[in-house]
Scaffold this motif. Structure first.
Motif, mmCIF file in Angstrom:
data_model
loop_
_atom_site.group_PDB
_atom_site.id
_atom_site.type_symbol
_atom_site.label_atom_id
_atom_site.label_comp_id
_atom_site.label_asym_id
_atom_site.label_seq_id
_atom_site.Cartn_x
_atom_site.Cartn_y
_atom_site.Cartn_z
ATOM 1 N N LYS A 167 -3.112 -19.344 -12.210
ATOM 2 C CA LYS A 167 -4.565 -19.210 -12.110
ATOM 3 C C LYS A 167 -5.218 -20.507 -11.593
ATOM 4 C CE LYS A 167 -4.811 -15.637 -15.650
ATOM 5 N NZ LYS A 167 -5.391 -15.177 -16.935
ATOM 6 N N VAL A 168 -4.625 -21.043 -10.553
ATOM 7 C CA VAL A 168 -5.142 -22.285 -9.970
ATOM 8 C C VAL A 168 -6.213 -22.022 -8.913
ATOM 9 C CG1 VAL A 168 -3.118 -23.688 -10.436
ATOM 10 C CG2 VAL A 168 -3.171 -22.265 -8.377
ATOM 11 N N LEU A 169 -6.406 -20.761 -8.560
ATOM 12 C CA LEU A 169 -7.449 -20.378 -7.615
ATOM 13 C C LEU A 169 -8.521 -19.585 -8.347
ATOM 14 C CD1 LEU A 169 -5.095 -19.356 -4.670
ATOM 15 C CD2 LEU A 169 -6.615 -21.333 -4.713
ATOM 16 N N ALA A 170 -9.684 -19.501 -7.732
ATOM 17 C CA ALA A 170 -10.820 -18.870 -8.396
ATOM 18 C C ALA A 170 -10.642 -17.367 -8.576
ATOM 19 C CB ALA A 170 -12.099 -19.148 -7.601
ATOM 20 N N ALA A 171 -9.801 -16.760 -7.766
ATOM 21 C CA ALA A 171 -9.571 -15.314 -7.848
ATOM 22 C C ALA A 171 -8.123 -15.035 -7.444
ATOM 23 C CB ALA A 171 -10.549 -14.572 -6.945
ATOM 24 N N LYS A 172 -7.746 -13.783 -7.541
ATOM 25 C CA LYS A 172 -6.380 -13.386 -7.211
ATOM 26 C C LYS A 172 -6.155 -13.472 -5.703
ATOM 27 C CE LYS A 172 -3.142 -9.709 -8.530
ATOM 28 N NZ LYS A 172 -2.304 -10.573 -9.371
ATOM 29 N N ILE A 173 -4.960 -13.854 -5.318
ATOM 30 C CA ILE A 173 -4.607 -13.943 -3.903
ATOM 31 C C ILE A 173 -4.526 -12.550 -3.283
ATOM 32 C CG2 ILE A 173 -2.713 -14.552 -2.328
ATOM 33 C CD1 ILE A 173 -2.118 -16.931 -4.165
ATOM 34 N N VAL A 174 -5.144 -12.389 -2.114
ATOM 35 C CA VAL A 174 -5.142 -11.093 -1.433
ATOM 36 C C VAL A 174 -4.278 -11.125 -0.172
ATOM 37 C CG1 VAL A 174 -7.422 -10.467 -2.316
ATOM 38 C CG2 VAL A 174 -7.223 -11.644 -0.095
ATOM 39 N N THR A 175 -3.564 -12.202 0.039
ATOM 40 C CA THR A 175 -2.716 -12.355 1.223
ATOM 41 C C THR A 175 -1.687 -11.241 1.304
ATOM 42 O OG1 THR A 175 -2.957 -14.750 1.067
ATOM 43 C CG2 THR A 175 -1.157 -13.919 2.431
ATOM 44 N N GLN A 176 -1.602 -10.623 2.470
ATOM 45 C CA GLN A 176 -0.594 -9.593 2.707
ATOM 46 C C GLN A 176 0.739 -10.257 3.022
ATOM 47 O OE1 GLN A 176 -2.098 -7.219 5.940
ATOM 48 N NE2 GLN A 176 -3.842 -6.446 4.777
ATOM 49 N N LEU A 177 1.810 -9.653 2.580
ATOM 50 C CA LEU A 177 3.156 -10.121 2.873
ATOM 51 C C LEU A 177 3.891 -8.977 3.558
ATOM 52 C CD1 LEU A 177 5.384 -12.255 2.606
ATOM 53 C CD2 LEU A 177 5.843 -11.396 0.298
ATOM 54 N N VAL A 178 4.041 -9.087 4.878
ATOM 55 C CA VAL A 178 4.583 -7.970 5.664
ATOM 56 C C VAL A 178 5.570 -8.490 6.709
ATOM 57 C CG1 VAL A 178 2.530 -6.532 5.356
ATOM 58 C CG2 VAL A 178 2.671 -8.082 7.304
ATOM 59 N N PRO A 179 6.523 -7.636 7.126
ATOM 60 C CA PRO A 179 7.455 -8.057 8.181
ATOM 61 C C PRO A 179 6.725 -8.232 9.506
ATOM 62 C CG PRO A 179 7.748 -5.729 7.669
ATOM 63 C CD PRO A 179 6.812 -6.280 6.632
ATOM 64 N N LEU A 180 7.219 -9.125 10.325
ATOM 65 C CA LEU A 180 6.609 -9.390 11.628
ATOM 66 C C LEU A 180 7.062 -8.350 12.643
ATOM 67 C CD1 LEU A 180 4.957 -11.373 13.446
ATOM 68 C CD2 LEU A 180 7.157 -12.454 13.982
ATOM 69 N N PRO A 181 6.132 -7.515 13.159
ATOM 70 C CA PRO A 181 6.518 -6.537 14.176
ATOM 71 C C PRO A 181 6.674 -7.182 15.545
ATOM 72 C CG PRO A 181 4.195 -6.320 13.653
ATOM 73 C CD PRO A 181 4.736 -7.373 12.737
ATOM 74 N N ALA A 182 5.748 -8.060 15.891
ATOM 75 C CA ALA A 182 5.769 -8.767 17.180
ATOM 76 C C ALA A 182 4.687 -9.833 17.145
ATOM 77 C CB ALA A 182 5.525 -7.799 18.337
ATOM 78 N N PHE A 183 4.877 -10.861 17.946
ATOM 79 C CA PHE A 183 3.871 -11.910 18.074
ATOM 80 C C PHE A 183 3.522 -12.059 19.544
ATOM 81 C CE2 PHE A 183 2.672 -16.308 18.973
ATOM 82 C CZ PHE A 183 1.589 -16.456 18.120
#
Length: 235
Positions: A167-183
């Motif tokens: 709980k070191v941030l003000a709210a819960k992390i919403v970062t998505q963790l997904v495989p890379l399809p292409a860059f």
């Protein structure tokens, strides 16, 4: 929907740009948070590795990593949508599923993947904001870690869980963790943008503070001279 950043770009420069900025400025520069390092960050014997991260406007994300010791290259681009094509005009509409992203090539002997993520979550962006960063809103500005391997996925997943539990941030992390399809690398005028446009009100307000926070919180990892895409293209 055009973002404030895109509107300011269209305004031009000089007095017109400054007047437009005064009328459009919104949001506040991100306040960096000192975060603990990942508890799980196994060594990587490879000479070179890469990661693709999305955390708002790619100008600032690129700038931070270009000033990070151990980074070999940092390229602005698009990831997460149609795996066949992407360009700025279509991605800016928010309808393609892509996110503005940066592909970071790095030397694991100087910069671990875990440390790269620590910088991402602390000074690059605010991982608790959903589909926005600063003045820019839309799914193209969402927070994403695009993993290239099961090892990257495990490090990222464990670190997100570690930060949420602490709980070191003000709210819960919403970062998505997904495989890379292409860059897809972005257009040339987006590369090295912060370095080439230090007088831009957008850069001065939202991106230069991120680089300053990198220097303050990660002094041993900071490099004064950025590694630029343009320099590598002409080498």
């Amino acid at each position: 929907m055009p973002t404030r950043r895109n509107t300011i770009l269209a305004l031009g420069s000089g007095a017109t740009l400054l007047a437009g900025w005064a009328a459009l400025a919104g949001g506040s520069p991100q306040q960096a948070v000192a975060l603990p390092p990942p508890a799980f960050d196994p060594p990587n014997p490879a000479a070179r590795d890469s990661a693709v991260l999305a955390g708002g406007c790619f100008w600032g994300v690129q700038a931070v990593y270009q000033h990070t010791r151990g980074v070999l290259n940092a390229v602005s681009g698009y990831a997460g949508g149609d795996p066949k094509r992407a360009d700025y005009g279509s991605v800016s509409s928010g309808s393609t599923g892509h996110a503005e992203s940066v592909e970071v090539s790095f030397d694991p002997g100087q910069l671990s993947y875990g440390r790269l993520l620590q910088i991402f979550f602390s000074v690059v962006h605010d991982p608790t904001q959903r589909d926005r960063q600063g003045p820019d809103t839309g799914t193209q500005y969402r927070s994403v870690v695009f993993f290239r391997s099961p090892a990257q996925k495990e490090v990222a997943a464990r670190y997100i869980a570690q930060l949420d539990a602490a709980k070191v941030l003000a709210a819960k992390i919403v970062t998505q963790l997904v495989p890379l399809p292409a860059f897809f690398p972005a257009e040339a005028y987006h590369q090295d943008y912060a370095t080439r446009n230090p007088g831009s009100p957008y850069i001065a307000r939202f991106d230069a503070p991120k680089v300053a926070n990198l220097q303050r919180l990660f002094a041993s990892q900071y490099r004064e001279s950025p590694v630029l895409v343009s320099a590598q293209r002409t080498a």
